[in-house]
Design an enzyme around this catalytic site. Structure first.
Site, PDB file in Angstrom:
ATOM      1  N   LYS A   9       0.839  -1.199   0.000  1.00 48.17           N
ATOM      2  CA  LYS A   9       0.000   0.000   0.000  1.00 48.17           C
ATOM      3  C   LYS A   9       0.880   1.258   0.000  1.00 48.17           C
ATOM      4  CE  LYS A   9      -3.749  -2.362   2.497  1.00 48.17           C
ATOM      5  NZ  LYS A   9      -4.672  -2.281   3.670  1.00 48.17           N
ATOM      6  N   TYR A  49     -12.184  -2.978  -3.127  1.00 47.39           N
ATOM      7  CA  TYR A  49     -12.726  -3.005  -1.762  1.00 47.39           C
ATOM      8  C   TYR A  49     -14.254  -3.064  -1.743  1.00 47.39           C
ATOM      9  CZ  TYR A  49      -8.144  -2.229   0.411  1.00 47.39           C
ATOM     10  OH  TYR A  49      -6.857  -2.379   0.872  1.00 47.39           O
ATOM     11  N   ASN A 112      -1.757  -0.229   7.350  1.00 47.09           N
ATOM     12  CA  ASN A 112      -1.230  -1.567   7.649  1.00 47.09           C
ATOM     13  C   ASN A 112      -0.406  -2.177   6.509  1.00 47.09           C
ATOM     14  OD1 ASN A 112      -3.286  -2.275   5.959  1.00 47.09           O
ATOM     15  ND2 ASN A 112      -4.452  -3.457   7.464  1.00 47.09           N
ATOM     16  N   HIS A 115      -1.722  -5.415   1.393  1.00 53.38           N
ATOM     17  CA  HIS A 115      -2.955  -6.196   1.205  1.00 53.38           C
ATOM     18  C   HIS A 115      -2.587  -7.596   0.740  1.00 53.38           C
ATOM     19  CE1 HIS A 115      -6.864  -7.491  -0.258  1.00 53.38           C
ATOM     20  NE2 HIS A 115      -6.209  -7.967  -1.311  1.00 53.38           N
ATOM     21  N   GLU A 126      -9.205 -10.959  -7.526  1.00 50.33           N
ATOM     22  CA  GLU A 126      -8.308  -9.802  -7.432  1.00 50.33           C
ATOM     23  C   GLU A 126      -7.213  -9.841  -8.520  1.00 50.33           C
ATOM     24  OE1 GLU A 126      -9.049  -8.963  -2.683  1.00 50.33           O
ATOM     25  OE2 GLU A 126      -7.170  -9.911  -3.289  1.00 50.33           O
TER      26      GLU A 126
HETATM   27  P1  IDP Z   1      -7.276  -7.372   5.607  1.00 55.56           P
HETATM   28  O1  IDP Z   1      -6.552  -6.308   4.810  1.00 55.56           O
HETATM   29  O2  IDP Z   1      -6.451  -7.850   6.773  1.00 55.56           O
HETATM   30  O3  IDP Z   1      -7.800  -8.496   4.748  1.00 55.56           O
HETATM   31  P2  IDP Z   1     -10.028  -6.403   5.793  1.00 55.56           P
HETATM   32  O4  IDP Z   1     -10.940  -6.697   6.930  1.00 55.56           O
HETATM   33  O5  IDP Z   1     -10.309  -7.055   4.481  1.00 55.56           O
HETATM   34  O6  IDP Z   1      -8.545  -6.663   6.281  1.00 55.56           O
HETATM   35  O7  IDP Z   1     -10.055  -4.815   5.591  1.00 55.56           O
HETATM   36  C1  IDP Z   1      -9.479  -4.232   4.454  1.00 55.56           C
HETATM   37  C2  IDP Z   1      -8.674  -3.031   4.865  1.00 55.56           C
HETATM   38  O8  IDP Z   1      -9.564  -2.054   5.396  1.00 55.56           O
HETATM   39  C3  IDP Z   1      -7.681  -3.302   6.010  1.00 55.56           C
HETATM   40  O9  IDP Z   1      -6.453  -3.796   5.533  1.00 55.56           O
HETATM   41  C4  IDP Z   1      -7.530  -1.925   6.623  1.00 55.56           C
HETATM   42  O10 IDP Z   1      -6.604  -1.139   5.864  1.00 55.56           O
HETATM   43  C5  IDP Z   1      -8.916  -1.338   6.434  1.00 55.56           C
HETATM   44  N1  IDP Z   1      -9.714  -1.499   7.655  1.00 55.56           N
HETATM   45  C6  IDP Z   1     -10.300  -2.628   8.112  1.00 55.56           C
HETATM   46  N2  IDP Z   1     -10.957  -2.398   9.258  1.00 55.56           N
HETATM   47  C7  IDP Z   1     -10.787  -1.080   9.527  1.00 55.56           C
HETATM   48  C8  IDP Z   1     -11.241  -0.223  10.580  1.00 55.56           C
HETATM   49  O11 IDP Z   1     -11.935  -0.631  11.522  1.00 55.56           O
HETATM   50  N3  IDP Z   1     -10.846   1.083  10.491  1.00 55.56           N
HETATM   51  C9  IDP Z   1     -10.088   1.576   9.477  1.00 55.56           C
HETATM   52  N4  IDP Z   1      -9.653   0.799   8.476  1.00 55.56           N
HETATM   53  C10 IDP Z   1      -9.997  -0.513   8.498  1.00 55.56           C
END
Ligand code: IDP
Length: 149
Positions: A9, A49, A112, A115, A126
């Site tokens: 990212k 997303y 984070n 992805h 994807e």
């Molecule tokens: P993942 O990336 O670990 O698969 P997902 O639940 O698919 O996690 O969520 C996609 C992305 O959305 C996450 O990587 C994170 O960047 C963002 N995200 C998920 N939950 C939250 C939240 O509660 N607050 C802000 N961003 C979130």
């Protein structure tokens, strides 16, 4: 052979973690079959997303992923989808285990770093969304006999 989609990212790129992150998959023994450095359009971000469309963080997530270049990749190998998820770590870097990418380098759920597809079907969707067939390279690494009996 199983394939997964990974994307470093904008925060991972801006923080200079590209080689560190790619290195974790390379040294693990997975095979790189696609890689491009690119800006993400709003349309692609929203499609990627789509499952989160109704979540409160959807808008900021799309803003963030389109805010700077990303490294989009396809990696191949036995069990690569779930193994890559383990290497990446939990979604929230604060609870991600040390030794994982998010556990080692992140502190915030909205930053984070990387992805990774969460399941085989998601990976197929994807990969098709981010890469054209001709952008993927099928090749046989010479390392294979040293990785598998
Ligand atoms: P993942 O990336 O670990 O698969 P997902 O639940 O698919 O996690 O969520 C996609 C992305 O959305 C996450 O990587 C994170 O960047 C963002 N995200 C998920 N939950 C939250 C939240 O509660 N607050 C802000 N961003 C979130």
């Amino acid at each position: 052979m199983e394939r997964t989609f990974l994307a470093i990212k904008p925060d991972g790129v801006q923080r200079g973690l590209v080689s560190e992150i790619i290195g974790r998959f390379e040294t693990k023994g997975f095979t790189l079959v696609g890689l491009k450095f690119m800006n993400v359009s709003r349309e692609l971000a929203e499609q990627h997303y789509d499952v989160h469309r109704e979540r409160p963080f959807f808008g900021s997530l799309v803003e963030f992923i389109t805010s700077g270049p990303v490294v989009a990749m396809v990696w191949e190998g036995e069990g690569v989808v779930s193994s890559a998820r383990k290497i990446i770590g939990a979604t929230n870097p604060l609870t991600a285990e040390p030794g994982t990418i998010r556990g080692d380098f992140g502190v915030n759920i909205g930053r984070n770093l990387i992805h990774g597809s969460d399941a085989l079907e998601t990976a197929q969707r994807e990969i098709a969304l981010w890469f054209k067939d001709e952008e993927l390279v099928s090749w046989q690494p010479h390392l294979t006999p040293w990785l598998k009996e």
